[in-house]
Design an enzyme around this catalytic site. Structure first.
Site, short mmCIF file in Angstrom:
data_model
loop_
_atom_site.label_atom_id
_atom_site.label_comp_id
_atom_site.label_asym_id
_atom_site.label_seq_id
_atom_site.Cartn_x
_atom_site.Cartn_y
_atom_site.Cartn_z
N ARG A 201 0.85 -1.19 0.00
CA ARG A 201 0.00 0.00 0.00
C ARG A 201 0.89 1.24 0.00
NH1 ARG A 201 -0.50 -1.19 5.90
NH2 ARG A 201 0.06 0.70 7.05
N ASN A 202 2.19 1.02 -0.11
CA ASN A 202 3.18 2.11 -0.07
C ASN A 202 4.09 2.03 -1.29
OD1 ASN A 202 2.58 3.20 2.60
ND2 ASN A 202 3.34 1.24 3.38
#
Length: 394
Positions: A201-202
């Site tokens: 998610r990064n």
């Protein structure tokens, strides 16, 4: 290729037949409708794309409780989290047996799915608390996943659905959003047999990149699927378009041709740590991955989970034989000043903390915001430039 969970072929709930799609869209105009929560809409997208195979729709309360308590539904099948459509009230449904579900995340609330209503049930406070505690391992309302789950309402509408669109994901991320069906097809086109999936998610720093290379080498994989979450995140997380650009640049420059795919899926982050790691493995098998990387504090947030709880859950709580996908259990990776390369920290017992290049997220954000690239031992310069441009635009 690895089989999906629970069936020989994927059974996506999206209506691909053009004539049937048109007929259902017409029917939707005359059906009662409800605007559902973002979490329920994300569930529809995942059901539509085949990621939640073999589920056909939203769970009733008994199945949701079974998923939460033992990861087992009333028919004995395996699913690691409740998949619910929770509403604040069901007044608009009345006694209708077929309803329209409308998307809360797109202007005008277009139809996202049509549901055959099997049951409308009130979820008790005690049941909500049990599901929350089992899935998130906390009932703290400050936990972003707990907050999202407990603010949807307590009326559960269950039944099979037919999905008519993929919300905003296909339009906003046309180059990245992929269904499980599409990823399976692309894996076959690449000719890959052993495929490892990486969840993010990064943006990916050097340590993440090297972890993917390590997993591919050690497992003998011929393909990597970098599979990023494209749905709602907590405040402060980097937006999906920026993350997407950074990851694509890294793959373009630092991975051999035909070795890595950059894709994404339409789901809101749960931040449920161990239980979310199991869900991540579940739908990675459905999309065709044979292996899945689970690292330190996978899908965690704050201090709610132990560093390796997301790994031990596979041995301690997942029913035996529930999934065929194999888990690559990784430690924290970082640049070793002694060895001049990225290593798994547990594999170099002659190192102290000072022997690694370690930067906190706060420190990295501060550097990027000041237009300063992190050291090359932490982040690729091409990736850092994209992130600097983003932070300086805020």
């Amino acid at each position: 290729m690895i089989k999906p969970i629970g069936s020989d072929e994927l059974q996506p709930r999206f209506v691909y037949d053009v004539a049937e799609h048109e007929k259902l869209s017409k029917e939707a105009e005359s059906l009662p409708s409800v605007v559902i929560s973002s979490q329920a809409a994300a569930n529809a997208v995942m059901l539509g794309g085949g990621y939640f195979n073999p589920l056909k729709g939203y769970m009733n309360v008994a199945d949701a409780m079974g998923a939460a308590e033992t990861m087992t539904l009333t028919d004995g099948s395996f699913f690691p989290v409740p998949v619910l459509c929770l509403l604040e009230n069901a007044d608009a449904i009345g006694d209708a047996k077929r309803i329209v579900l409308r998307d809360p995340n797109v202007d005008g609330n277009p139809v996202i799915a049509i549901m055959d209503v099997n049951a409308i049930e009130e979820v008790s406070d005690a049941q909500m608390e049990t599901m929350t505690e089992k899935v998130y391992r906390t009932t703290d309302p400050e936990h972003p996943g707990v907050q999202a789950f407990n603010t949807q309402g307590q009326i559960a509408v269950s039944g099979p659905i037919q999905v008519l669109n993929f919300s905003y994901f296909q339009t906003e991320f046309p180059d990245t959003f992929r269904t499980a069906v599409e990823i399976r097809n692309e894996i076959a086109e690449h000719g890959w047999n052993k495929v490892v999936a990486f969840q993010t998610r990064n943006p990916m720093h050097l340590a993440h990149e090297e972890l993917c290379h390590m997993a591919m080498d050690r497992l003998g994989c011929d393909g990597l699927v970098i599979h990023m979450l494209l749905g709602k995140l907590k405040e402060g997380d980097i937006p999906a378009p920026v993350r997407d650009a950074a990851i694509r640049k890294m793959v373009e420059v630092y991975f051999p041709p035909n070795s890595a795919m950059v894709t994404g899926y339409g789901y809101d982050m749960l931040y449920a740590g161990p239980r979310e790691a199991v869900l991540h493995a579940y739908f990675r098998q459905n999309m065709g991955a044979t292996h899945f990387i689970v690292g330190r504090d996978h899908a965690g947030v704050g201090d709610y989970y132990g560093d390796f709880d997301a790994q031990t859950i596979f041995d301690e709580e997942v029913p035996e034989g529930a999934m065929e996908i194999e888990i690559f259990m990784a430690d924290h990776t970082a640049w070793s000043k002694k060895l001049n390369k990225v290593v798994m920290m547990r594999e170099v017992d002659d190192h102290t903390k000072d022997d690694f290049v370690l930067l906190s997220g706060t420190k990295v954000r501060e550097m990027l915001g000041n237009g300063e690239a992190p050291p090359k031992e932490f982040s690729r310069p091409e990736v850092a430039k994209i992130l600097i441009d983003y932070y300086q635009s805020l």
